[in-house]
Write a protein that holds these residues in place. Structure first.
Motif, PDB file in Angstrom:
ATOM      1  N   HIS A   1      34.068   8.512 -16.628  1.00  0.00           N
ATOM      2  CA  HIS A   1      34.702   9.508 -15.706  1.00  0.00           C
ATOM      3  C   HIS A   1      34.880   8.639 -14.284  1.00  0.00           C
ATOM      4  CE1 HIS A   1      31.405  11.413 -13.152  1.00  0.00           C
ATOM      5  NE2 HIS A   1      31.088  10.514 -13.962  1.00  0.00           N
ATOM      6  N   ALA A   2      35.671   8.967 -13.353  1.00  0.00           N
ATOM      7  CA  ALA A   2      35.779   8.483 -12.099  1.00  0.00           C
ATOM      8  C   ALA A   2      34.890   8.714 -10.970  1.00  0.00           C
ATOM      9  CB  ALA A   2      37.289   8.077 -11.583  1.00  0.00           C
ATOM     10  N   GLY A   3      33.655   8.930 -11.487  1.00  0.00           N
ATOM     11  CA  GLY A   3      32.452   9.293 -10.449  1.00  0.00           C
ATOM     12  C   GLY A   3      31.913   7.849  -9.918  1.00  0.00           C
ATOM     13  N   VAL A   4      31.746   8.103  -8.411  1.00  0.00           N
ATOM     14  CA  VAL A   4      31.374   6.938  -7.800  1.00  0.00           C
ATOM     15  C   VAL A   4      30.097   6.272  -8.252  1.00  0.00           C
ATOM     16  CG1 VAL A   4      32.963   7.408  -5.798  1.00  0.00           C
ATOM     17  CG2 VAL A   4      30.660   8.345  -5.800  1.00  0.00           C
ATOM     18  N   GLY A   5      29.164   7.156  -8.453  1.00  0.00           N
ATOM     19  CA  GLY A   5      27.909   6.564  -9.052  1.00  0.00           C
ATOM     20  C   GLY A   5      27.981   5.823 -10.214  1.00  0.00           C
ATOM     21  N   SER A   6      28.529   6.194 -11.118  1.00  0.00           N
ATOM     22  CA  SER A   6      28.880   5.878 -12.492  1.00  0.00           C
ATOM     23  C   SER A   6      29.579   4.318 -12.283  1.00  0.00           C
ATOM     24  CB  SER A   6      29.341   6.539 -13.439  1.00  0.00           C
ATOM     25  OG  SER A   6      28.560   7.730 -13.857  1.00  0.00           O
ATOM     26  N   VAL A   7      30.581   4.507 -11.561  1.00  0.00           N
ATOM     27  CA  VAL A   7      31.747   3.321 -11.498  1.00  0.00           C
ATOM     28  C   VAL A   7      30.833   1.867 -10.674  1.00  0.00           C
ATOM     29  CG1 VAL A   7      33.602   2.475 -10.454  1.00  0.00           C
ATOM     30  CG2 VAL A   7      33.684   4.587 -11.535  1.00  0.00           C
TER      31      VAL A   7
ATOM     32  N   ASP B   1       7.386   6.520   3.150  1.00  0.00           N
ATOM     33  CA  ASP B   1       7.148   7.725   3.031  1.00  0.00           C
ATOM     34  C   ASP B   1       7.798   8.798   3.296  1.00  0.00           C
ATOM     35  OD1 ASP B   1       7.267   7.274   5.773  1.00  0.00           O
ATOM     36  OD2 ASP B   1       5.346   8.023   6.375  1.00  0.00           O
ATOM     37  N   SER B   2       9.122   8.713   3.200  1.00  0.00           N
ATOM     38  CA  SER B   2      10.358   9.404   3.191  1.00  0.00           C
ATOM     39  C   SER B   2      10.169  10.299   2.065  1.00  0.00           C
ATOM     40  CB  SER B   2      11.822   8.812   3.471  1.00  0.00           C
ATOM     41  OG  SER B   2      11.772   8.110   4.502  1.00  0.00           O
ATOM     42  N   HIS B   3      10.536  11.632   1.978  1.00  0.00           N
ATOM     43  CA  HIS B   3      10.660  12.680   1.155  1.00  0.00           C
ATOM     44  C   HIS B   3      11.822  13.031   0.509  1.00  0.00           C
ATOM     45  CE1 HIS B   3       7.954  16.088  -0.452  1.00  0.00           C
ATOM     46  NE2 HIS B   3       9.194  16.411  -0.739  1.00  0.00           N
ATOM     47  N   TRP B   4      12.092  13.072  -0.707  1.00  0.00           N
ATOM     48  CA  TRP B   4      13.441  13.248  -1.610  1.00  0.00           C
ATOM     49  C   TRP B   4      13.429  14.567  -2.019  1.00  0.00           C
ATOM     50  CZ3 TRP B   4      17.270   9.490  -1.991  1.00  0.00           C
ATOM     51  CH2 TRP B   4      16.920   8.206  -1.734  1.00  0.00           C
ATOM     52  N   VAL B   5      14.740  15.198  -1.913  1.00  0.00           N
ATOM     53  CA  VAL B   5      14.813  16.389  -2.635  1.00  0.00           C
ATOM     54  C   VAL B   5      15.951  16.250  -3.543  1.00  0.00           C
ATOM     55  CG1 VAL B   5      15.259  18.904  -2.393  1.00  0.00           C
ATOM     56  CG2 VAL B   5      14.025  17.773  -0.670  1.00  0.00           C
ATOM     57  N   THR B   6      15.749  16.835  -4.781  1.00  0.00           N
ATOM     58  CA  THR B   6      17.228  16.588  -5.653  1.00  0.00           C
ATOM     59  C   THR B   6      16.846  17.538  -6.859  1.00  0.00           C
ATOM     60  OG1 THR B   6      18.606  15.374  -6.728  1.00  0.00           O
ATOM     61  CG2 THR B   6      16.381  14.598  -6.975  1.00  0.00           C
ATOM     62  N   PHE B   7      17.597  17.475  -8.037  1.00  0.00           N
ATOM     63  CA  PHE B   7      17.385  18.360  -8.852  1.00  0.00           C
ATOM     64  C   PHE B   7      16.686  17.580  -9.954  1.00  0.00           C
ATOM     65  CE2 PHE B   7      21.965  19.541  -8.009  1.00  0.00           C
ATOM     66  CZ  PHE B   7      21.628  20.302  -7.018  1.00  0.00           C
ATOM     67  N   ASP B   8      15.708  18.278 -10.842  1.00  0.00           N
ATOM     68  CA  ASP B   8      15.122  17.677 -11.715  1.00  0.00           C
ATOM     69  C   ASP B   8      15.894  17.292 -13.047  1.00  0.00           C
ATOM     70  OD1 ASP B   8      12.702  17.016 -13.420  1.00  0.00           O
ATOM     71  OD2 ASP B   8      12.079  18.855 -13.876  1.00  0.00           O
ATOM     72  N   HIS B   9      15.987  16.040 -13.395  1.00  0.00           N
ATOM     73  CA  HIS B   9      17.066  15.505 -14.317  1.00  0.00           C
ATOM     74  C   HIS B   9      16.324  14.001 -14.638  1.00  0.00           C
ATOM     75  CE1 HIS B   9      21.004  13.635 -15.432  1.00  0.00           C
ATOM     76  NE2 HIS B   9      21.170  14.817 -15.481  1.00  0.00           N
ATOM     77  N   ASP B  10      16.971  13.506 -15.882  1.00  0.00           N
ATOM     78  CA  ASP B  10      16.631  12.357 -16.291  1.00  0.00           C
ATOM     79  C   ASP B  10      16.908  11.237 -15.334  1.00  0.00           C
ATOM     80  OD1 ASP B  10      15.815  13.225 -18.620  1.00  0.00           O
ATOM     81  OD2 ASP B  10      17.419  12.675 -19.886  1.00  0.00           O
ATOM     82  N   GLN B  11      17.941  11.245 -14.631  1.00  0.00           N
ATOM     83  CA  GLN B  11      18.590  10.383 -13.748  1.00  0.00           C
ATOM     84  C   GLN B  11      17.701  10.479 -12.386  1.00  0.00           C
ATOM     85  OE1 GLN B  11      21.218  11.509 -10.872  1.00  0.00           O
ATOM     86  NE2 GLN B  11      22.277   9.478 -10.499  1.00  0.00           N
ATOM     87  N   SER B  12      17.289  11.454 -11.885  1.00  0.00           N
ATOM     88  CA  SER B  12      16.502  11.678 -10.625  1.00  0.00           C
ATOM     89  C   SER B  12      15.146  11.091 -10.875  1.00  0.00           C
ATOM     90  CB  SER B  12      16.432  12.735 -10.089  1.00  0.00           C
ATOM     91  OG  SER B  12      15.978  13.893 -11.085  1.00  0.00           O
ATOM     92  N   ARG B  13      14.407  11.413 -12.420  1.00  0.00           N
ATOM     93  CA  ARG B  13      13.277  11.087 -12.464  1.00  0.00           C
ATOM     94  C   ARG B  13      12.839   9.476 -12.521  1.00  0.00           C
ATOM     95  NH1 ARG B  13      13.381  15.686 -15.729  1.00  0.00           N
ATOM     96  NH2 ARG B  13      13.640  14.524 -17.499  1.00  0.00           N
TER      97      ARG B  13
ATOM     98  N   SER C   1      22.590  15.919  -4.430  1.00  0.00           N
ATOM     99  CA  SER C   1      22.597  16.468  -5.892  1.00  0.00           C
ATOM    100  C   SER C   1      22.282  15.241  -6.885  1.00  0.00           C
ATOM    101  CB  SER C   1      23.972  16.986  -6.191  1.00  0.00           C
ATOM    102  OG  SER C   1      24.217  18.011  -5.337  1.00  0.00           O
ATOM    103  N   THR C   2      22.057  15.563  -7.889  1.00  0.00           N
ATOM    104  CA  THR C   2      22.007  14.367  -8.678  1.00  0.00           C
ATOM    105  C   THR C   2      23.300  13.776  -9.303  1.00  0.00           C
ATOM    106  OG1 THR C   2      21.997  15.896 -10.605  1.00  0.00           O
ATOM    107  CG2 THR C   2      19.778  14.933  -9.919  1.00  0.00           C
ATOM    108  N   GLY C   3      23.466  12.670  -9.761  1.00  0.00           N
ATOM    109  CA  GLY C   3      24.657  12.161 -10.097  1.00  0.00           C
ATOM    110  C   GLY C   3      25.172  11.059  -9.094  1.00  0.00           C
ATOM    111  N   GLY C   4      26.447  10.981  -8.551  1.00  0.00           N
ATOM    112  CA  GLY C   4      26.913  10.308  -7.557  1.00  0.00           C
ATOM    113  C   GLY C   4      26.351  10.289  -6.451  1.00  0.00           C
ATOM    114  N   HIS C   5      26.155  11.816  -6.015  1.00  0.00           N
ATOM    115  CA  HIS C   5      25.655  11.853  -4.483  1.00  0.00           C
ATOM    116  C   HIS C   5      24.162  11.309  -4.444  1.00  0.00           C
ATOM    117  CE1 HIS C   5      28.663  14.649  -3.374  1.00  0.00           C
ATOM    118  NE2 HIS C   5      28.825  14.952  -4.602  1.00  0.00           N
ATOM    119  N   LEU C   6      23.268  11.407  -5.483  1.00  0.00           N
ATOM    120  CA  LEU C   6      22.048  10.830  -5.303  1.00  0.00           C
ATOM    121  C   LEU C   6      22.214   9.223  -5.319  1.00  0.00           C
ATOM    122  CD1 LEU C   6      18.927  10.999  -5.251  1.00  0.00           C
ATOM    123  CD2 LEU C   6      18.924  11.138  -7.795  1.00  0.00           C
ATOM    124  N   ALA C   7      22.966   8.726  -6.063  1.00  0.00           N
ATOM    125  CA  ALA C   7      23.191   7.176  -6.148  1.00  0.00           C
ATOM    126  C   ALA C   7      23.816   6.716  -5.007  1.00  0.00           C
ATOM    127  CB  ALA C   7      24.357   6.967  -7.385  1.00  0.00           C
ATOM    128  N   GLU C   8      24.501   7.538  -4.214  1.00  0.00           N
ATOM    129  CA  GLU C   8      25.189   7.002  -2.924  1.00  0.00           C
ATOM    130  C   GLU C   8      23.786   7.210  -1.920  1.00  0.00           C
ATOM    131  OE1 GLU C   8      28.817   8.163  -1.318  1.00  0.00           O
ATOM    132  OE2 GLU C   8      29.427   9.062  -3.122  1.00  0.00           O
TER     133      GLU C   8
END
Length: 309
Positions: free
Chosen positions: A243-249, A37-49, A17-24
């Motif tokens: 917020h206490a989200g791990v990616g942001s912190v 050449d690994s392939h990523w799957v996530t949501f279309d979002h400012d952060q992921s792009r 998922s985008t957010g902390g999960h993707l950052a981790e």
């Protein structure tokens, strides 16, 4: 591959998922040296792009927490990918999007690895508990204290919970950046209302509000920001309320920012559970990190100590 560890130097399908999960997952992919050449799957979002840049990415429809419909809608994307391409393994850090990804991986007899979020200090999330029921999915915790049964320990980004070198604060009036994350559909009005109530009169404020859409706030109000914009706002701020989200912190600590960390509460409908309280407790030991409940925030928390030019 060694069944006790995550695959190293391999071509992976990396899912989060985008957010902390993707950052981790970004940090973990570096630790295990995932092939370029690994392939990523996530949501279309400012952060992921912005975060994934020129990597190969497939966007999957948003899978909300605890959404069976979202899980079912995501299944065809993973079927197409695993039918079309060969991967050494599928690795996911969650959240709910991990379920269809890893189930389809096993359907195609591809190794499936799930790494629980570093924010889960004492046990697995709902996604982790669901995947415990799938015998062939390999499960990893990032905290050795709850290794057991099917949960192994391999790599961890827990060391990222450390204060970076404090940067010099910009002169002038307080510049406050409020960021509440991107998880949908959860609002965080308790934090926004409290910051608005105690905001110093001369403060310049930027709000990143995600699903907490508001029209009554001073300053600049944004729904989402790219990774580059997040970094810029954090560097320019005298204080960042998050917020206490791990990616942001973790990113704020890396930038040497002064974070004021406030957990989302399940009792107010701000998240699926209270795991952000565990993150808050882990941060209390760090110098320069202010940990507060929403109702405890004061104007003094928003203004760093020391003289201002």
């Amino acid at each position: 591959m060694d069944p006790q560890v995550l695959p190293r130097r391999s071509r992976l399908l990396l899912v989060a998922s985008t957010g902390g999960h993707l950052a981790e997952l970004m940090l973990i992919s570096k630790l295990i040296e995932a092939r370029p050449d690994s392939h990523w799957v996530t949501f279309d979002h400012d952060q992921s792009r912005s975060l994934l840049g020129d990597r190969t990415v497939t966007h999957v429809p948003y899978v909300a927490p605890r959404s069976l419909g979202g899980v079912l809608r995501a299944l065809p994307t993973f079927v197409r990918l695993l039918r079309r391409e060969r991967f050494d393994a599928v690795v996911s850090t969650g959240a709910a999007v991990a379920v269809p990804a890893l189930l389809v991986a096993r359907l195609f007899r591809c190794e499936a690895h799930y790494v629980e979020s570093v924010s889960r200090f004492s046990g697995p999330s709902l996604t982790g508990r669901i995947l415990q029921r799938v015998p062939s999915v390999r499960l990893y915790t990032q905290h050795e204290q709850w290794v057991g049964r099917r949960w192994r320990f391999d790599v961890s980004i827990a060391d990222s919970f450390r204060a970076g070198e404090r940067r010099e604060l910009p002169p002038g009036p307080p510049r406050i950046f409020v960021t509440v994350g991107t998880i949908r559909p959860y609002r965080f009005d308790a934090l926004v209302d409290r910051v608005k109530a105690v905001l110093p009169a001369d403060a310049e404020v930027t709000w990143q509000l995600g699903s907490t859409r508001r029209t009554d706030l001073p300053g600049t109000v944004l729904e989402h920001v790219s990774s580059e914009e997040f970094d810029r706002l954090a560097r320019e701020a005298t204080t960042v309320v998050t917020h206490a989200g791990v990616g942001s912190v973790i990113r704020l600590l890396e930038l040497g920012a002064r974070p004021v960390v406030v957990p989302r509460r399940a009792s107010r409908g701000e998240h699926v559970d209270d795991h952000q309280l565990e993150t808050l407790e882990a941060l209390r030991r760090l110098d320069g990190v202010v940990c507060r409940e929403a109702g405890e925030l004061s104007s003094e928390d928003l203004v760093p100590p020391g003289p201002r030019d």
